[in-house]
Design an enzyme around this catalytic site. Sequence first.
Site, short mmCIF file in Angstrom:
data_model
loop_
_atom_site.label_atom_id
_atom_site.label_comp_id
_atom_site.label_asym_id
_atom_site.label_seq_id
_atom_site.Cartn_x
_atom_site.Cartn_y
_atom_site.Cartn_z
N PRO A 1 0.79 -1.21 0.00
CA PRO A 1 0.00 0.00 0.00
C PRO A 1 0.82 1.26 0.00
O PRO A 1 1.91 1.34 0.55
CB PRO A 1 -0.71 -0.10 1.33
CG PRO A 1 0.24 -0.84 2.20
CD PRO A 1 1.21 -1.55 1.34
N GLU A 2 0.24 2.27 -0.57
CA GLU A 2 0.61 3.63 -0.23
C GLU A 2 -0.53 4.12 0.66
O GLU A 2 -1.43 3.36 1.01
CB GLU A 2 0.79 4.48 -1.49
CG GLU A 2 1.95 3.96 -2.35
CD GLU A 2 2.43 4.93 -3.40
OE1 GLU A 2 2.25 6.14 -3.21
OE2 GLU A 2 2.99 4.48 -4.41
#
Length: 271
Positions: free
Chosen positions: A2-3
């Site tokens: 994820p960002e």
Amino acid sequence: MPELPEVETTRRGLAPLLEGRRITGVTLRRPDLRWPIPEAIVRQLPGQRIDTVARRAKYLLLHTGAGSALWHLGMSGVMRVLPTTSPVGAHDHVDVGLDDGRVLRFTDPRRFGCLLWQAPGMLHPRLAGLGPEPLSTDFSGATLFTASRGRAASIKTLLMDQAVVVGVGNIYAAEALFEAGIRPTTPAGRLGHQRCERLAKAVKRILGNAIERGGTTLRDFLNADGLPGYFAQELFVYGREGELCKVCGTRLESMRLGQRATTWCPRCQRA
DNA sequence: CATCGGACCTGTTAGC
DNA sequence: TGCTAACAGGTCCGAT
């Protein structure tokens, strides 16, 4: 995996499933992820009620009266709420049993993620050095300008520095720089007020947009329900090495910057 | 202090 | 088709 948008999407999915639930038990299938998992996770969490599911930078925090579990998904982590009967896979490292008969399961093939413990009223050292949240007013063109003074590092490297602003990873850094018309290699210290302003706005718009769409930029992202994203956000430069700019048709250029693949449009983005 | 390179892991994909 | 190498959303740490 994820960002920040993917972590926030995970948080929003988990919160209604976890908040108010009591933890019935914790199962660790290995003693460590990126770092050893503190004993408090197993000792303190069972019996606790999950008050809130929060996020700071790319960390998810499960707050309870006894303390908080800090979770980072690393590059490949996924958190889901599943039926207890669901089969355990090779990379299902942690289960948190819930009083509704379900289980919060953490899966992370690469094990770059971590699970840490924060005692009540304490700030975990990992959170101490973090910069402002990109979507808050604590981050702005002005703060970016200040943070970049005297910095010879490229603006892309600076944007990804979690002490400057949190949550901007390789994909969104590249996209924000495209939107702002700034070449990733530009030394951060050379940017003026106006370009810092444009860049800060681009970061906010792109991250905000990705969150609205459910953090769907990553191809193998799974949200809290275990559903894949629909890869909805249009990417202008990330992953498009050698292709043509969607805006002006110029062939995109690429290099490695700070060990990360970096692509830009030589015409739309100026040094 | 700022900056750089290496490290941590496994799965997927590109290339031969 | 099959093998190997390169690469992937992150971030910490030690050396310079």
